[in-house]
Design a protein around this motif. Structure first.
Motif, short mmCIF file in Angstrom:
data_model
loop_
_atom_site.label_atom_id
_atom_site.label_comp_id
_atom_site.label_asym_id
_atom_site.label_seq_id
_atom_site.Cartn_x
_atom_site.Cartn_y
_atom_site.Cartn_z
N CYS A 1 34.93 93.66 22.55
CA CYS A 1 34.73 92.24 22.88
C CYS A 1 33.63 91.65 22.01
O CYS A 1 33.57 90.43 21.83
N LEU A 2 32.78 92.51 21.45
CA LEU A 2 31.72 92.03 20.56
C LEU A 2 32.18 91.95 19.10
O LEU A 2 31.41 91.59 18.22
N ARG B 1 40.88 78.99 19.92
CA ARG B 1 40.17 79.69 18.85
C ARG B 1 41.08 80.00 17.66
O ARG B 1 40.62 80.06 16.52
N ARG C 1 41.16 76.84 15.85
CA ARG C 1 39.86 76.58 15.24
C ARG C 1 39.72 77.30 13.89
O ARG C 1 39.02 76.85 13.00
N ARG D 1 26.78 92.88 31.64
CA ARG D 1 26.54 91.63 30.91
C ARG D 1 27.49 91.48 29.72
O ARG D 1 27.12 90.95 28.67
N LEU D 2 28.70 91.95 29.89
CA LEU D 2 29.73 91.83 28.86
C LEU D 2 30.89 91.01 29.40
O LEU D 2 31.31 91.18 30.55
N VAL D 3 31.41 90.12 28.56
CA VAL D 3 32.58 89.33 28.91
C VAL D 3 33.81 90.10 28.41
O VAL D 3 34.00 90.26 27.20
N GLU E 1 31.09 82.48 22.44
CA GLU E 1 31.33 82.97 21.08
C GLU E 1 30.94 84.42 20.87
O GLU E 1 31.44 85.08 19.98
N LEU E 2 29.99 84.91 21.66
CA LEU E 2 29.49 86.27 21.44
C LEU E 2 29.91 87.22 22.56
O LEU E 2 29.71 88.41 22.45
N ARG E 3 30.49 86.68 23.63
CA ARG E 3 30.91 87.48 24.82
C ARG E 3 29.74 88.25 25.41
O ARG E 3 29.89 89.37 25.91
N LEU E 4 28.56 87.64 25.36
CA LEU E 4 27.36 88.22 25.95
C LEU E 4 26.83 87.31 27.05
O LEU E 4 26.79 86.09 26.88
#
Lengths: 336, 336
Positions: free
Chosen positions: A48-49, A114, A117, A281-283, B279-282
């Motif tokens: 995801c990062l 996105r 974009r 803390r991760l999406v 944008e950073l998934r954080l």
């Protein structure tokens, strides 16, 4: 099917050189929280990062990098619910070539936004009433560009394999040997690339796919020994994992090297999405969280083992994340 | 003030050995998105991925590790709006000793919940009507435990300094030299530890603090050359950054080594929180995002420079994150 040869570990090493400047080398992230929860040594590979929010950029950029420049200039075409779409669109933007993406009309809004974009043209189709392959064939005919297959392509698989190469290298640097690796699986390209790379360095590692209920073609294929097909083509929250059956090139690699397939319900996946947000803390999107979900749901005994869980993507809509957070907080584990 | 000596780079190296087994070695994460946006080479040090969701665990665990076991067994006491609280509570849980945390009653709910989940007793106080130091003195008197200062302590500073040691090592491994480092700053302990470590390896690096408007004691202190005090003690969304003035031990280090202080408004911070999510998934809390906010707001010319932005924590309430996401999506930059 394909006359094109499946990739080798050397192709993955070559892919790494090609993508090094543009892709993110994601970390192998130790999780004290999950290690305690699962009584194991748990590491995460948080794709995801990655650039565009999923591993897909690796394979897409590797594919475009390997194209003859004159051929590449004609542009690229892809079909995807969103992660491969973003990967291809971003790779095309970097090379300054046009991209056209065929995308289901019910794809998550941020994925479409996105993709556009990055400058790609999106051609929507209806999953329920239109035949995707017919739409794609028409677009390829019209545009005359290069079709970038999401998984049945040696450059795409080699690109995704860089995830596995990084896992193997980071394990070596830490002086640990991975015993279990769990990978969210759709067409099997990511799984094939990672499996090739990690079994090359750690032959005894057990690699498992993770899939949503009713889209468990890989789990059933591995059990029966021959490729199986899903009855459904849509209807799971894991929108990234709805491919009907194993891609032939990935299957060639995976059928010989995988330890098995794990299957989770959508509600188990939601809990994992919420836990990733609240505790890590991760999406993470549903399709990226199925491996974590499988371990949280106890699908595999990992006690005292060294485990790598791949979190393959983080492109999730707001409502879905809110559902996940609610699911996790109302679960028994949220305050344990 | 203190007769205790400020830490040295050797103390940071020793801290790293002490915390290695329990803390997360967070990555130095390249950000293509921010690099393009800021026309620079941007790396993130995401301490939101640290155990307990902020860098504070490092210093707390190092402090407890260095205590004589008989003394440590008496338990620990801390005062914190939540991140140091969680760090101390979790360190105490690992050592099996009691923890009591004095916490403002308006601390974010997840911070209090997670502090209690680690087994600590929380003693709330009212920031507006009660004197924090009096409450703390009473608790220390009652409990007879070890007070763990959030920043004016050599073991705490050395523990936080492991963030800087990792930055320096990871830069060296990538063959890059950091030119600018930006650090969210409250009492100055994290800043001192990181600055000590990175200037030790890269003497010409320019290190900046980032602070919220009206809590810019460090920026003003650096400008004037002597420690300055904030008029306010609460009233910023960056709840982790509300210390009234520079801690003496950190100041001793920082005043000689920092390049300057950057200041951001709460609305700029919210945009950074939303960008980190989208944008950073954080998941980054306001106090953890002020460094990113400062660069997004153009407070410093970083064009073509190699920059490390420390994201110091990720313990944010749901409403605050929703505010950040809204702020980012309605900002000019969200679709650029």
């Amino acid at each position: 099917m394909s006359s094109v040869a499946a990739p080798t570990p050397a192709d993955i090493a070559a892919a790494r050189e090609r993508i090094a400047k543009e892709a993110v080398r994601t970390p192998l992230l130790y999780s004290p929280f999950l290690s305690e929860r699962l009584s194991a040594q748990i590491f995460l590979k948080p794709e995801c990062l990655q650039r565009t929010g999923s591993f897909k950029f690796r394979g897409a950029f590797n594919n475009l990098s390997a194209l003859d420049p004159a051929k590449r200039a004609k542009g690229v075409i892809a079909v995807s619910s969103g992660n491969h779409a973003q990967g291809v669109a971003e790779a095309a933007r970097i090379y300054g070539v046009p991209a056209t993406i065929v995308m289901p009309s019910d794809a998550p809004a941020p994925k479409r936004m996105r993709t556009e974009r990055s400058g790609a043209k999106v051609v929507p189709y209806d999953r329920a009433t239109e035949n995707r392959d017919v739409v794609v064939a028409r677009v390829v005919e019209e545009m005359k560009g290069n079709f970038v297959h999401p998984f049945n392509d040696p450059f795409v698989i080699a690109g995704q394999g860089t995830v596995g190469l990084e896992i193997a290298e980071d394990c070596a640097a830490r002086g640990i040997a991975p015993e279990v690796v769990v990978i969210p699986c759709s067409g099997g390209g990511l799984t094939a690339g990672i499996t090739l790379a990690v079994t090359d360095k750690y032959p005894s590692v057990k690699v498992y796919t993770a899939e949503p209920d009713e889209f468990d073609d890989y789990a059933r294929s591995l059990k029966s020994g021959t490729p199986q097909r899903n009855a459904k083509t849509y209807g799971s929250i894991s929108d990234a994992l709805l491919v009907p059956d194993p891609g032939p090139m990935g299957w060639e690699i995976n059928s010989k090297r995988l330890a098995g397939g794990l299957v989770v319900s959508d509600s188990e996946t939601l809990v994992a999405v919420g836990l990733a947000y609240d505790e890590l803390r991760l999406v993470v999107e549903p399709g990226g969280a199925v491996g974590l979900a499988a371990l949280l749901a106890g699908r595999l005994d990992v006690v005292e083992k060294t485990v790598v869980i791949v979190l393959s993507g983080g492109n999730i809509g707001d409502e879905m994340l809110a559902d996940g957070i609610r699911a996790y907080r109302s679960s028994a584990g949220s305050r344990a």
